[in-house]
Design a protein around this motif. Sequence first.
Motif, PDB file in Angstrom:
ATOM      1  N   VAL A 125       0.841  -1.200   0.000  1.00 37.94           N
ATOM      2  CA  VAL A 125       0.000   0.000   0.000  1.00 37.94           C
ATOM      3  C   VAL A 125       0.874   1.248   0.000  1.00 37.94           C
ATOM      4  CG1 VAL A 125      -1.628   1.347   1.389  1.00 37.94           C
ATOM      5  CG2 VAL A 125      -2.009  -1.106   1.047  1.00 37.94           C
ATOM      6  N   LEU A 126       1.884   1.266   0.840  1.00 33.22           N
ATOM      7  CA  LEU A 126       2.790   2.414   0.911  1.00 33.22           C
ATOM      8  C   LEU A 126       3.510   2.627  -0.423  1.00 33.22           C
ATOM      9  CD1 LEU A 126       4.068   4.645   2.622  1.00 33.22           C
ATOM     10  CD2 LEU A 126       5.764   2.971   3.384  1.00 33.22           C
ATOM     11  N   ASP A 127       3.983   1.567  -1.022  1.00 27.86           N
ATOM     12  CA  ASP A 127       4.696   1.664  -2.299  1.00 27.86           C
ATOM     13  C   ASP A 127       3.817   2.187  -3.428  1.00 27.86           C
ATOM     14  OD1 ASP A 127       7.021   0.782  -1.111  1.00 27.86           O
ATOM     15  OD2 ASP A 127       6.866  -1.274  -1.880  1.00 27.86           O
ATOM     16  N   ALA A 128       2.506   2.013  -3.306  1.00 28.03           N
ATOM     17  CA  ALA A 128       1.585   2.447  -4.355  1.00 28.03           C
ATOM     18  C   ALA A 128       1.275   3.943  -4.282  1.00 28.03           C
ATOM     19  CB  ALA A 128       0.283   1.647  -4.279  1.00 28.03           C
ATOM     20  N   GLU A 129       1.662   4.587  -3.210  1.00 34.12           N
ATOM     21  CA  GLU A 129       1.355   6.007  -3.014  1.00 34.12           C
ATOM     22  C   GLU A 129       2.541   6.880  -3.410  1.00 34.12           C
ATOM     23  OE1 GLU A 129      -1.618   7.161  -2.237  1.00 34.12           O
ATOM     24  OE2 GLU A 129      -2.351   5.105  -2.124  1.00 34.12           O
ATOM     25  N   GLN A 130       2.255   8.041  -3.994  1.00 34.37           N
ATOM     26  CA  GLN A 130       3.319   8.955  -4.402  1.00 34.37           C
ATOM     27  C   GLN A 130       3.874   9.746  -3.224  1.00 34.37           C
ATOM     28  OE1 GLN A 130       1.412  11.119  -7.654  1.00 34.37           O
ATOM     29  NE2 GLN A 130       2.824  10.068  -9.029  1.00 34.37           N
ATOM     30  N   ASN A 131       3.025  10.167  -2.301  1.00 35.99           N
ATOM     31  CA  ASN A 131       3.461  10.992  -1.183  1.00 35.99           C
ATOM     32  C   ASN A 131       3.611  10.116   0.062  1.00 35.99           C
ATOM     33  OD1 ASN A 131       3.937  12.877   0.815  1.00 35.99           O
ATOM     34  ND2 ASN A 131       2.399  14.320   0.053  1.00 35.99           N
ATOM     35  N   ARG A 132       4.753   9.447   0.159  1.00 33.75           N
ATOM     36  CA  ARG A 132       5.009   8.525   1.264  1.00 33.75           C
ATOM     37  C   ARG A 132       4.957   9.243   2.608  1.00 33.75           C
ATOM     38  NH1 ARG A 132       7.355   3.774  -0.814  1.00 33.75           N
ATOM     39  NH2 ARG A 132       8.388   3.220   1.122  1.00 33.75           N
ATOM     40  N   GLU A 133       5.493  10.454   2.660  1.00 30.67           N
ATOM     41  CA  GLU A 133       5.514  11.201   3.917  1.00 30.67           C
ATOM     42  C   GLU A 133       4.090  11.441   4.422  1.00 30.67           C
ATOM     43  OE1 GLU A 133       7.088  15.373   5.894  1.00 30.67           O
ATOM     44  OE2 GLU A 133       7.774  14.828   3.890  1.00 30.67           O
ATOM     45  N   ALA A 134       3.205  11.834   3.518  1.00 23.34           N
ATOM     46  CA  ALA A 134       1.822  12.093   3.916  1.00 23.34           C
ATOM     47  C   ALA A 134       1.151  10.814   4.406  1.00 23.34           C
ATOM     48  CB  ALA A 134       1.036  12.701   2.754  1.00 23.34           C
ATOM     49  N   VAL A 135       1.392   9.709   3.728  1.00 27.40           N
ATOM     50  CA  VAL A 135       0.789   8.440   4.126  1.00 27.40           C
ATOM     51  C   VAL A 135       1.309   8.019   5.499  1.00 27.40           C
ATOM     52  CG1 VAL A 135       0.601   5.979   3.576  1.00 27.40           C
ATOM     53  CG2 VAL A 135       0.408   7.673   1.757  1.00 27.40           C
ATOM     54  N   LEU A 136       2.622   8.077   5.688  1.00 26.57           N
ATOM     55  CA  LEU A 136       3.192   7.680   6.970  1.00 26.57           C
ATOM     56  C   LEU A 136       2.743   8.608   8.100  1.00 26.57           C
ATOM     57  CD1 LEU A 136       6.767   6.635   5.820  1.00 26.57           C
ATOM     58  CD2 LEU A 136       4.986   5.143   6.756  1.00 26.57           C
ATOM     59  N   THR A 137       2.699   9.918   7.809  1.00 30.08           N
ATOM     60  CA  THR A 137       2.239  10.877   8.815  1.00 30.08           C
ATOM     61  C   THR A 137       0.802  10.578   9.210  1.00 30.08           C
ATOM     62  OG1 THR A 137       3.731  12.577   7.993  1.00 30.08           O
ATOM     63  CG2 THR A 137       1.839  13.324   9.285  1.00 30.08           C
ATOM     64  N   SER A 138      -0.040  10.341   8.234  1.00 26.28           N
ATOM     65  CA  SER A 138      -1.442  10.030   8.506  1.00 26.28           C
ATOM     66  C   SER A 138      -1.563   8.741   9.311  1.00 26.28           C
ATOM     67  CB  SER A 138      -2.214   9.921   7.195  1.00 26.28           C
ATOM     68  OG  SER A 138      -3.558   9.645   7.444  1.00 26.28           O
ATOM     69  N   PHE A 139      -0.773   7.745   8.958  1.00 31.40           N
ATOM     70  CA  PHE A 139      -0.796   6.467   9.669  1.00 31.40           C
ATOM     71  C   PHE A 139      -0.402   6.658  11.136  1.00 31.40           C
ATOM     72  CE2 PHE A 139       1.557   2.660  11.095  1.00 31.40           C
ATOM     73  CZ  PHE A 139       0.512   1.753  11.102  1.00 31.40           C
ATOM     74  N   VAL A 140       0.698   7.350  11.375  1.00 34.10           N
ATOM     75  CA  VAL A 140       1.197   7.530  12.733  1.00 34.10           C
ATOM     76  C   VAL A 140       0.210   8.320  13.587  1.00 34.10           C
ATOM     77  CG1 VAL A 140       3.023   8.621  14.115  1.00 34.10           C
ATOM     78  CG2 VAL A 140       3.617   7.232  12.129  1.00 34.10           C
ATOM     79  N   THR A 141      -0.439   9.319  12.997  1.00 34.78           N
ATOM     80  CA  THR A 141      -1.374  10.131  13.786  1.00 34.78           C
ATOM     81  C   THR A 141      -2.649   9.372  14.155  1.00 34.78           C
ATOM     82  OG1 THR A 141      -2.357  11.120  11.815  1.00 34.78           O
ATOM     83  CG2 THR A 141      -0.534  12.330  12.850  1.00 34.78           C
ATOM     84  N   THR A 142      -2.898   8.239  13.520  1.00 31.63           N
ATOM     85  CA  THR A 142      -4.082   7.448  13.861  1.00 31.63           C
ATOM     86  C   THR A 142      -3.772   6.310  14.836  1.00 31.63           C
ATOM     87  OG1 THR A 142      -3.823   5.973  11.956  1.00 31.63           O
ATOM     88  CG2 THR A 142      -5.188   7.954  11.643  1.00 31.63           C
ATOM     89  N   LEU A 143      -2.504   6.150  15.203  1.00 30.49           N
ATOM     90  CA  LEU A 143      -2.131   5.086  16.134  1.00 30.49           C
ATOM     91  C   LEU A 143      -2.603   5.407  17.544  1.00 30.49           C
ATOM     92  CD1 LEU A 143       1.571   4.369  15.055  1.00 30.49           C
ATOM     93  CD2 LEU A 143      -0.438   2.951  14.597  1.00 30.49           C
ATOM     94  N   SER A 144      -2.893   4.373  18.299  1.00 33.97           N
ATOM     95  CA  SER A 144      -3.194   4.552  19.720  1.00 33.97           C
ATOM     96  C   SER A 144      -1.896   4.970  20.415  1.00 33.97           C
ATOM     97  CB  SER A 144      -3.709   3.245  20.324  1.00 33.97           C
ATOM     98  OG  SER A 144      -2.644   2.310  20.421  1.00 33.97           O
ATOM     99  N   PRO A 145      -1.985   5.590  21.569  1.00 31.90           N
ATOM    100  CA  PRO A 145      -0.766   5.971  22.295  1.00 31.90           C
ATOM    101  C   PRO A 145       0.173   4.782  22.549  1.00 31.90           C
ATOM    102  CG  PRO A 145      -2.653   7.088  23.249  1.00 31.90           C
ATOM    103  CD  PRO A 145      -3.192   6.107  22.236  1.00 31.90           C
TER     104      PRO A 145
END
Length: 131
Positions: free
Chosen positions: A93-113
């Motif tokens: 999924v990550l490899d399919a996206e052009q803006n890796r930073e945005a995807v990773l940032t979005s992923f991290v902000t949705t993680l539980s503490p």
Amino acid sequence: MADEGRGRQSGRRRGQGELETQVLAVLRESAGALTAGQVQEALGGDLAYTTVITILTRLHVKGAVVRERAGRSFEWTALADEAGLAALRMRRVLDAEQNREAVLTSFVTTLSPDDERLLRSLLSEPPSGES
């Protein structure tokens, strides 16, 4: 009707991810490499042989299994477990996206503490093979 917890329950249709997980489990529990027919049998025999071949081939493309020619067929061996398969899916999924930073940032902000702490801890460890 359940077939050892791996097959259909009450006529419910299994999804691709569920089938991949079940096929990997069969391969990982095996003492050695298995043919597609042996995987089909271990799954309860309710799947078409061609479906088993399709799932094995997809897992091979993903790097989750290896195959070795055995006569006119292949024998299959698992390389990944469920966690490894999930990681492969996440990477795809990550490899399919052009803006890796945005995807990773979005992923991290949705993680539980707790998950965020775990991820931070894992990232602070030296990579495997380094001290």
